[in-house]
Design an enzyme around this catalytic site. Structure first.
Site, short mmCIF file in Angstrom:
data_model
loop_
_atom_site.label_atom_id
_atom_site.label_comp_id
_atom_site.label_asym_id
_atom_site.label_seq_id
_atom_site.Cartn_x
_atom_site.Cartn_y
_atom_site.Cartn_z
N LEU A 68 0.93 -1.17 0.07
CA LEU A 68 0.09 -0.07 -0.13
C LEU A 68 0.97 1.29 -0.07
O LEU A 68 0.26 2.37 -0.24
CB LEU A 68 -0.90 0.09 1.31
CG LEU A 68 -2.06 -0.60 1.26
CD1 LEU A 68 -2.82 -0.78 2.36
CD2 LEU A 68 -3.18 -0.28 0.00
N VAL B 43 -9.90 7.03 -1.70
CA VAL B 43 -9.22 5.81 -2.06
C VAL B 43 -8.10 5.50 -0.91
O VAL B 43 -7.52 6.36 -0.21
CB VAL B 43 -8.64 5.89 -3.51
CG1 VAL B 43 -9.70 5.91 -4.50
CG2 VAL B 43 -7.88 6.87 -3.60
N GLU B 44 -7.63 4.14 -1.09
CA GLU B 44 -6.60 3.75 -0.32
C GLU B 44 -6.72 4.01 1.16
O GLU B 44 -6.06 4.41 1.92
CB GLU B 44 -5.15 4.40 -0.61
CG GLU B 44 -4.79 4.39 -2.14
CD GLU B 44 -4.21 2.94 -2.40
OE1 GLU B 44 -4.42 2.00 -1.60
OE2 GLU B 44 -3.75 2.70 -3.40
N GLY B 45 -8.01 3.97 1.52
CA GLY B 45 -8.41 4.13 3.00
C GLY B 45 -9.21 5.56 3.15
O GLY B 45 -8.38 6.42 2.90
#
Length: 831
Positions: A376, A501-503
């Site tokens: 990530l 996005v990405e959390g």
């Protein structure tokens, strides 16, 4: 020497020992010597010395003889700690231990070793990377018409897709050994950011295969066979990858994936083999509508013990790779997330894949979560910061230019204090963004920094949001009206993508940054937890004893450091540099010590409850994040040569971060559930009252706003990074060209306008006014020609688009022949 003076000196010595983090043995010995000193001075009689010795000797032995200490003190604490520590699943353990710590651990530790930061060498572009930016990336930007992409085609043109495939834009992170470009994280950041200054859709399309996706996972974890087969196909664009992680019931809590894979036996081509039967439902999957290969995260189960362990049925999150045309896989219709990049759902019903489809092979079964957390960092630490920085670059240049050429009440709007409140913030935040982007990209080249990347994902996308909103305020209707001339509207529409996005940012700030950072960055907490979970109890007790008493010493030391630094006005703090940045470095070090002590007390008082107190833990995460960003600003400023114009930007960014730190600490202490502890924390952090940093002053903000309207050193550096098309063919190029022309005729142009406004120069329309001004020698002929050339450019730069109803109704399917025609305007007046 009097006993009072000796007591004062002794207290200073003992405080000094704690401040310097002297060993327990040294501190114990000095306490004994102090007692003997009092005895020698008569301040302690013989009876008193005997009583002291009766207490001192057993305690000294108990604390300093390791075996005795472990048996008497550490063993019962170890037992209680082990029972109190909640059970941790393998997935949670993998997530906690995944990735590396870097400079943020120094900030969290409370005693930063500045040389570690100052000795870092920012990653520089290689000759190949620089050439790619100047040639292939530049050419790609020229090929993209963002209005046509976002409104008319809802996709990139086929020739753009082909160009990206041919030139390996999807293979920047794949090593040269496998045919990829093998670019550094910094180079990837620069490429993604430059494309983003032209088209968000193109940038995201390039970004995704180079962040979390099959390419990176195979590079790091794939078997030799997987690398040999898949990587060349990903490099040459034969395969377009996507990665299925999030779904309808799972977003930021990716560990709750409901998608399953069950190990089964199946005959394939007459031969029995082990495989996995998959059932899944994914959404928000970028590139899914055009993907030919799908990376997939799911929970693997082996109810029949086919993998060889009859006692293990739940393997946990696993990652596999399958072709998009695998029977049972359904690539759904497109989502439309505020931008035209490809995004959509993926479904799978009774999808069979061989066991060899697990990324890394069967030995990686159940290890997918650690793989995902470590990978990530590319999305969180490279791609999203690149998009955020690109927004800052573009808005710094475009908003500065617009504020210079747009006039109201016969003045550039950038001269009004209300506008400067916004433009100064744009300038300072852009500087902070760029400093943080470069330091974080360098970190990603050295390790896999999981905490830093989470911090930067949240704060950089939030700074991007602030910059875009303030830019909208300055532009008003100029960027409300969508069309080919609008360089801001698409960024405003698509801004929620980066936030989500990405959390999602709320979850990242409240659950991840401090929740993960407190354990990973602390010098002792993870060691205590690992010791408690050690199945070898004797070994665990030994490790716990060392960690626990190291932790106690750490708490006392950081409390004294924070208090002493506060009482002395940071004078005892260290700075890695001299000059303008030194006071800021000392202020950062003091707040680092305050954070270390505050975090330890909070964890000790609240325990696991702190994780559920999201407002509190989020504020400590904010402190850590701004300490990191502030130190990044110092590093960036010093590395770039301490330019005077840049100093204004750096000071703004530092004043802003220090104010945010003080605000977070004050709010944490004020809202701490135990009011007495909250007051103690406030006293240690701010012994003379609440934090005094209030953010950039009006004067500093005005200086930054004024610089925004010029071609200063920082602006020139940004111009080297962005894509700027030629004049009227590009929305940003149009306004920058007009601003450059204005700068070339200043201050004469302003003098001309003042003469017109005062009545000294008269005339019906611009041409008559110029003629009168030349005749009266207010301006010369050369300047008059410059103004004559500038005025049409200025007017054209502030215009907005208009369309036929047929064009809008057809969503661009029917051309609008007037859409890109430059208007013919008769200028009636100059101002």
């Amino acid at each position: 020497m009097s006993n009072v003076l000796f007591a004062a000196l002794s207290a200073l010595v003992l405080i000094g020992l704690v401040y310097r983090a002297a060993s327990l043995f040294t501190f114990t010995a000095v306490v004994g010597l102090v007692a003997l000193g009092f005895y020698g001075l008569g301040g302690l009689g013989q009876t008193g010395l005997i009583v002291f010795a009766a207490i001192y000797v057993p305690v000294a032995l108990l604390l300093n003889v390791a075996g005795l200490r472990r048996a008497v003190l550490s063993a019962p604490i170890f037992k209680a700690f082990s029972k109190a520590l909640p059970a941790m699943s393998q997935t949670e353990k993998d997530a906690l231990e995944a990735g590396d710590t870097w400079w943020e651990a120094e900030m969290f530790g409370g005693k930063p070793e500045w040389s570690k930061l100052m000795n870092v060498k920012f990653t520089e572009l290689t000759a190949d990377e620089k050439s790619f930016l100047e040639n292939e990336t530049e050419q790609l930007c020229k090929m993209v018409d963002d209005w046509k992409v976002s409104f008319e085609l809802k996709d990139l043109p086929e020739e753009v897709w082909n160009f990206m495939r041919k030139n390996k834009f999807f293979a920047m992170l794949i090593s040269k050994e496998h045919g990829g470009l093998g670019f550094s994280p910094y180079a990837q950041s620069c490429v993604v950011a430059k494309i983003a200054t032209r088209s968000l859709t193109a940038s995201v399309t390039v970004m995704v295969p180079n962040s979390l996706g099959p390419g990176e996972l195979i590079m790091h974890y794939g078997t030799d066979e997987q690398k040999k087969y898949w990587l060349p196909r990903l490099v040459d664009g034969t395969e377009i990858p996507c990665f299925g992680l999030t779904g309808p019931e799972v977003g930021s809590d990716a560990s709750a994936i409901p998608d399953t894979g069950v190990v089964v036996k199946r005959k394939v081509n007459g031969k029995e083999e082990l495989g996995i039967m998959l059932n899944f439902s994914k959404r928000y999957i970028t590139l899914a509508p055009v993907a030919t290969v799908v990376g997939l995260a799911f929970k693997l189960k082996d109810p029949n013990g086919l993998l060889g362990d009859p006692n293990k049925t739940e393997y946990g999150i696993t990652c596999a790779l399958l072709e998009a045309n695998t029977p049972g896989v359904d690539i759904g219709r497109r989502h439309y997330p505020g931008a035209a990049f490809m995004n959509g759902p993926i479904f799978g019903k009774d999808v069979y894949i061989p066991l060899t489809s697990i990324i890394g092979g069967r030995e990686m079964a159940g290890k997918g979560w650690r793989m995902l957390v470590e990978c990530l960092s590319a999305g969180r630490g490279i791609s999203l910061p690149a998009l955020s920085a690109a927004s800052g670059w573009g808005m710094y240049l475009a908003t500065g230019a617009y504020a210079r050429i747009r006039r109201q009440f016969k003045l550039p709007i950038g001269k009004f204090e209300g506008v400067q409140e916004a433009t100064g913030k744009i300038a300072g935040l852009t500087y902070k963004l760029e400093a943080s982007r470069i330091l974080t990209a360098t970190a990603c080249a050295e390790c896999a920094p999981s905490v830093i990347t989470a911090m930067m994902k949240f704060h950089m996308t939030e700074m991007m949001r602030e910059i875009i909103l303030r830019s909208m305020d300055v532009h008003g209707g100029r960027t409300v009206i969508l069309g080919p001339r609008n360089y801001l509207g698409q960024a405003y529409q698509a801004m929620p993508v980066a936030i989500t996005v990405e959390g999602a940012n709320i979850m990242t700030r409240n659950l991840i940054v401090f929740g993960q950072g407190a354990i990973r960055c602390h010098p002792w907490v993870l060691k205590e937890m690992q010791a408690a979970q050690n199945p070898n109890k004797a070994e665990g007790l030994r490790d716990f004893d060392k960690a626990f008493f190291g932790h106690l010493g750490h708490i006392v030391n950081r409390a004294i450091r924070a208090l002493v630094l506060g009482l002395t006005g940071n004078r005892l703090a260290k700075s890695p540099v001299s000059g303008e940045m030194a006071p800021y470095a000392k202020a950062i070090e003091r707040r680092s010590a305050a954070l270390a002590f505050t975090a330890d007390v909070a964890m000790g008082v609240l325990g696991g409850e702190l994780k559920r107190r999201e407002r509190l833990s989020a504020r400590l995460g904010d402190v850590l994040s701004h300490l990191y960003m502030a130190s990044a600003v110092i590093k960036y400023y010093e590395t770039n040569g301490r330019n005077a114009e840049e100093l204004v930007h750096a000071k703004w960014a530092l004043e802003d971060s220090l104010a945010e730190i003080d605000k977070a600490l004050n709010e944490f202490n004020r809202n701490f559930p135990n009011k007495a502890v909250g007051r103690l924390l406030s006293f240690v952090a701010f012994p003379f009252g609440m934090g005094k940093c209030k953010g950039p002053s009006d004067s500093l903000n005005a200086d930054a706003a004024e610089l925004l309207m010029t071609r200063n050193v920082f602006a020139e550096r940004l111009l080297d990074k962005v894509f700027v098309g030629e004049g009227s063919s590009d929305p940003t190029g149009r306004i920058l060209e007009a601003a450059d022309k204005l700068l070339s005729i200043e201050p004469g142009y302003s003098n001309f306008l003042k003469a017109v406004s005062s009545g000294k120069v008269v005339g019906d329309g611009l041409e008559a006014q110029l003629k009168d001004a030349v005749e009266k020698r207010v301006i010369d002929a050369a300047l008059a020609q410059g103004i004559r050339e500038f005025e049409p450019m200025r007017f054209d730069a502030i215009l907005t688009d208009d369309f036929s109803k047929e064009y809008l109704a057809s969503a661009g399917a029917i051309p609008d022949v007037k859409m890109n025609v430059k208007p013919v305007v008769e200028y009636r007046e100059a101002a």
